[in-house]
Write a protein that holds these residues in place. Structure first.
Motif, PDB file in Angstrom:
ATOM      1  N   ASN A  12      19.729  22.082 -22.631  1.00 62.84           N
ATOM      2  CA  ASN A  12      18.458  22.582 -22.103  1.00 62.84           C
ATOM      3  C   ASN A  12      17.486  22.958 -23.218  1.00 62.84           C
ATOM      4  N   LYS A  13      17.797  22.562 -24.438  1.00 62.49           N
ATOM      5  CA  LYS A  13      16.898  22.796 -25.565  1.00 62.49           C
ATOM      6  C   LYS A  13      16.292  21.469 -26.026  1.00 62.49           C
ATOM      7  N   LEU A  14      15.086  21.556 -26.568  1.00 61.28           N
ATOM      8  CA  LEU A  14      14.353  20.351 -26.923  1.00 61.28           C
ATOM      9  C   LEU A  14      14.207  20.177 -28.429  1.00 61.28           C
ATOM     10  N   ILE A  15      14.072  18.918 -28.826  1.00 60.74           N
ATOM     11  CA  ILE A  15      13.539  18.581 -30.143  1.00 60.74           C
ATOM     12  C   ILE A  15      12.280  17.750 -29.907  1.00 60.74           C
ATOM     13  N   VAL A  16      11.159  18.279 -30.370  1.00 57.64           N
ATOM     14  CA  VAL A  16       9.867  17.591 -30.289  1.00 57.64           C
ATOM     15  C   VAL A  16       9.588  16.985 -31.666  1.00 57.64           C
ATOM     16  N   GLY A  17       9.236  15.717 -31.698  1.00 61.52           N
ATOM     17  CA  GLY A  17       8.995  15.059 -32.986  1.00 61.52           C
ATOM     18  C   GLY A  17       7.667  14.328 -33.014  1.00 61.52           C
ATOM     19  N   TYR A  18       6.983  14.390 -34.155  1.00 62.76           N
ATOM     20  CA  TYR A  18       5.732  13.650 -34.357  1.00 62.76           C
ATOM     21  C   TYR A  18       6.042  12.299 -34.986  1.00 62.76           C
ATOM     22  N   TRP A  19       5.573  11.248 -34.325  1.00 60.73           N
ATOM     23  CA  TRP A  19       5.647   9.890 -34.864  1.00 60.73           C
ATOM     24  C   TRP A  19       4.268   9.551 -35.403  1.00 60.73           C
ATOM     25  N   HIS A  20       4.157   9.290 -36.727  1.00 62.68           N
ATOM     26  CA  HIS A  20       2.819   9.084 -37.257  1.00 62.68           C
ATOM     27  C   HIS A  20       2.464   7.609 -37.358  1.00 62.68           C
ATOM     28  N   ASN A  21       1.232   7.368 -36.950  1.00 60.50           N
ATOM     29  CA  ASN A  21       0.689   6.030 -36.768  1.00 60.50           C
ATOM     30  C   ASN A  21       0.036   5.519 -38.052  1.00 60.50           C
ATOM     31  N   PHE A  22       0.716   5.701 -39.175  1.00 61.96           N
ATOM     32  CA  PHE A  22       0.203   5.226 -40.455  1.00 61.96           C
ATOM     33  C   PHE A  22       1.357   5.202 -41.453  1.00 61.96           C
ATOM     34  N   ASP A  23       1.157   4.488 -42.545  1.00 66.60           N
ATOM     35  CA  ASP A  23       2.186   4.341 -43.574  1.00 66.60           C
ATOM     36  C   ASP A  23       1.919   5.351 -44.682  1.00 66.60           C
ATOM     37  N   ASN A  24       2.800   6.338 -44.848  1.00 66.41           N
ATOM     38  CA  ASN A  24       2.630   7.332 -45.902  1.00 66.41           C
ATOM     39  C   ASN A  24       3.820   7.347 -46.863  1.00 66.41           C
ATOM     40  N   GLY A  25       4.535   6.241 -46.907  1.00 69.82           N
ATOM     41  CA  GLY A  25       5.665   6.153 -47.829  1.00 69.82           C
ATOM     42  C   GLY A  25       6.972   6.601 -47.235  1.00 69.82           C
ATOM     43  N   SER A  26       6.996   6.970 -45.949  1.00 68.27           N
ATOM     44  CA  SER A  26       8.246   7.388 -45.323  1.00 68.27           C
ATOM     45  C   SER A  26       8.958   6.160 -44.753  1.00 68.27           C
ATOM     46  N   THR A  27       8.842   5.950 -43.450  1.00 64.91           N
ATOM     47  CA  THR A  27       9.488   4.816 -42.807  1.00 64.91           C
ATOM     48  C   THR A  27       8.619   4.319 -41.682  1.00 64.91           C
ATOM     49  N   ASN A  28       8.409   3.017 -41.600  1.00 63.29           N
ATOM     50  CA  ASN A  28       7.692   2.427 -40.476  1.00 63.29           C
ATOM     51  C   ASN A  28       8.706   2.155 -39.374  1.00 63.29           C
TER      52      ASN A  28
END
Length: 611
Positions: A285-301
């Motif tokens: 009953n607990k959540l993990i909210v995550g931001y998916w970013h719509n650009f390439d900043n050197g992390s992972t596409n």
């Protein structure tokens, strides 16, 4: 959200006055450059000279200004000069080429060329039929729509430019426009939508589509009704598909659709369709909210469809303004994906019982809703994005000068700053248009929320009126516990990011409430525990500061949720803890993938121990 090596999420750093050190580092003989009147959102360099409030100031540190950082308020940045700056008496040039770009029976849209000034043009004023006072004004934009006009009537318009010193230019060329005749009343309803069918189902949502209706003028949208309800449970702005959310698992629902036109005429109901939601509940009953970013900043596409199943809510970052911060017109285009593939990915995540939201703003996506035109442009363009992609809700990630309190705006319960009032009204309108199942989340920085206990004005506490006004529809608040300096807590101590004490202290401020600006007569009421999450970087690379190792995050949550102390300095006001506390948010899903999913794997396993 600006983080190290990224283009988003700048945390607000506290200014500390160290006069002796500054005098040593920035001697007075630096070559001076007269920059005219001080202005926010402007880059200044050591040695620059500005005027403010009739006084002159020398720049002591290179910086980019924000509302609230006026020279008298920031001695770490500005040193007052002796004597007064020369007054600015030169008026701007007259705006050229005034013309009309559109008209209706009650409005005229105008545009003109930019004026010039020896210091800088700060805005324009539009005059109608030679009136002594302006009929409309802008904050620098060279276009405006004048409303409230009479049908089939000729109006003559002129424009004047103004500067910060109050000098006004000569009038532009006069331009005359005759408004359109008032249209005849439209009393014909659209045809009945056909072919209503289910295209997807999860444990909490049903996706529907239907064939388009026709109308003598034009169909403007559709309304979806659940189980014969008198009010619409979901709406669209012309799209012939929608996902109805907030449903119960393993439950049968009956749906019908009506079409509507601009005059408010509604069609007869479509034939009904019955759909049963799936019976698989979400894990724990607990959540993990995550931001998916719509650009390439050197992390992972990473494609949306490939996001780890450990994330319950996905924030697509970001929808950003086009045409300048003050336009209100929002846009989003998927990075490295076709629109069709992106929509298919969203539909897949929703079919798995997960929520996909569109996040607004970020550090570079400055949104200024300073007037009714910008507010309506914001609502119209955001609704179009929601309908196009099928988002389950929206996230307010407003940073920088997007939210800042004007002078004299001192009561969070009754804000007067137009930029804040319009954000509240626009968000409320979108919530009403999209039904009770539409999700609202917010991701402010600590200075804009908890920072409001120590000081209320400018950026400090600027999110509080927005949170308070929308608390009845707020689904989740996840303050960014990163990229921040030390912050004062309820016990009067200042705590530093990256520590269990900081996370517990900042979270409990939102659960208990606190005196705004230190005024015990202005208490900000706490939120419900199920509305509150903690925002964290998913890896050390994801933020400039604030990354917390999983073990310390779990110590903080054990104390917050169960009252199980880790022996820290901060002591909970509620010793038993808050069992309904909702979970964690992270920037970002992409950086989590970069570190082989350390964040989602470790925290999902921990959160799933709570049932």
């Amino acid at each position: 959200m600006q983080h190290s090596g990224q283009r988003h999420r700048a945390g607000l750093t506290a200014l500390v006055v160290l006069t002796t050190l500054l005098n040593f580092l920035f001697p007075a003989n630096v070559l001076a450059a007269d920059r005219g009147a001080w202005a926010p959102d402007t880059s200044y360099t050591v040695g620059d000279i500005v005027s403010h409030g009739g006084r002159g100031y020398d720049c002591r540190q290179s910086h980019r200004s924000l509302v609230g950082w006026e020279p008298p308020n920031t001695p770490a940045l500005w040193l007052e000069r002796t004597g007064n700056p020369p007054p600015d008496t030169q008026a701007p040039s007259a705006p050229p080429s005034l013309t009309s770009t559109a008209k209706t029976h009650e409005s005229v849209s105008l545009s003109w060329g930019a004026a010039t000034d020896n210091v800088g043009v700060t805005g324009y004023e539009v005059f109608t039929n030679g009136s002594a006072s302006a009929s409309a004004s802008t904050s620098g934009a060279t276009s405006v729509t004048v409303t409230g006009l009479l049908a089939n009537t000729t109006y003559t318009f002129t424009v004047k430019a103004r500067d910060a010193a109050g000098n006004r230019s000569a009038a532009s060329n006069a331009h005359s426009v005759t408004t359109s005749p008032r249209p005849a009343p439209d009393t014909v309803p659209p045809s009945t939508p056909g072919g209503l069918r289910s295209t997807g189902v999860s444990n909490s949502s049903v996706s529907l589509s239907w064939t388009a209706s026709t109308d003598n003028v034009g169909v403007t949208g559709y309304e979806v009704f659940v189980n014969g309800a008198s009010g619409a449970s979901a709406t669209t702005s012309g799209a012939t598909s929608v996902t109805v959310t907030g449903l119960n698992a393993n439950t049968t629902y009956s749906f019908t659709v009506k079409a509507r036109d601009a005059a408010g005429n509604r069609s007869a109901s479509s034939a009904g369709v019955s759909v049963t939601t799936t019976g698989t509940p979400p894990v724990g009953n607990k959540l993990i909210v995550g931001y998916w970013h719509n650009f390439d900043n050197g992390s992972t596409n990473i494609r949306l469809r490939d996001i780890s199943s450990k994330f319950n809510v996905i924030q697509v970052a970001f929808a950003e303004p086009v045409g300048g911060p003050g336009s209100g017109r929002m846009a989003f285009a998927p990075y490295n994906s076709s629109i069709a593939d992106f929509k298919a990915d969203i539909a897949l995540l929703k079919s798995q019982g997960r929520k996909v939201l569109i996040s607004i703003g970020g550090a570079n996506g400055t949104v200024h809703l300073d007037d009714a035109v910008a507010r309506q442009d914001f609502v119209t363009t955001m609704q179009a994005l929601i309908d196009t992609y099928g988002f389950d809700g929206l996230d307010l990630d407003l940073e920088g000068s997007s939210l800042s309190l004007n002078g004299g705006d001192t009561d969070f319960r009754n804000p007067t700053t137009p930029r804040i009032v319009n954000v509240i009204q626009a968000t409320r309108q979108l919530l009403n248009q999209n039904g009770s199942g539409f999700i609202l989340t917010m991701a402010p920085e600590t200075a804009y929320v908890q920072g409001g206990m120590s000081a209320y004005g400018g950026p400090w506490g600027a999110y509080l009126p927005v949170i308070h006004a929308l608390r009845d529809r707020l689904t989740y608040l996840h303050v960014q516990h990163y990229n921040t300096g030390t912050v004062m807590a309820l016990d009067g101590r200042a705590y530093a990011q990256s520590t269990p004490d900081f996370h517990v202290a900042m979270a409990e401020m939102m659960l208990v409430g606190f005196p705004v600006g230190g005024n015990t007569q202005a208490m900000f009421p706490g939120l419900r525990p199920e509305q509150v999450l903690i925002g964290l970087p998913s890896s050390p690379q994801a933020a400039g500061g604030g990354y917390t190792v999983p073990a310390n995050v779990h110590r903080a949550l054990d104390y917050l949720i169960k009252g199980q102390s880790f022996g820290g300095t901060y002591v909970l006001r509620n010793p038993a803890g808050y069992p309904a506390f909702k979970g964690l948010m992270t920037w970002s899903i992409n950086w989590d993938a970069f570190t082989n999913f350390e964040f989602s794997n470790s925290h999902r396993a921990y959160l799933d121990t709570y049932r």
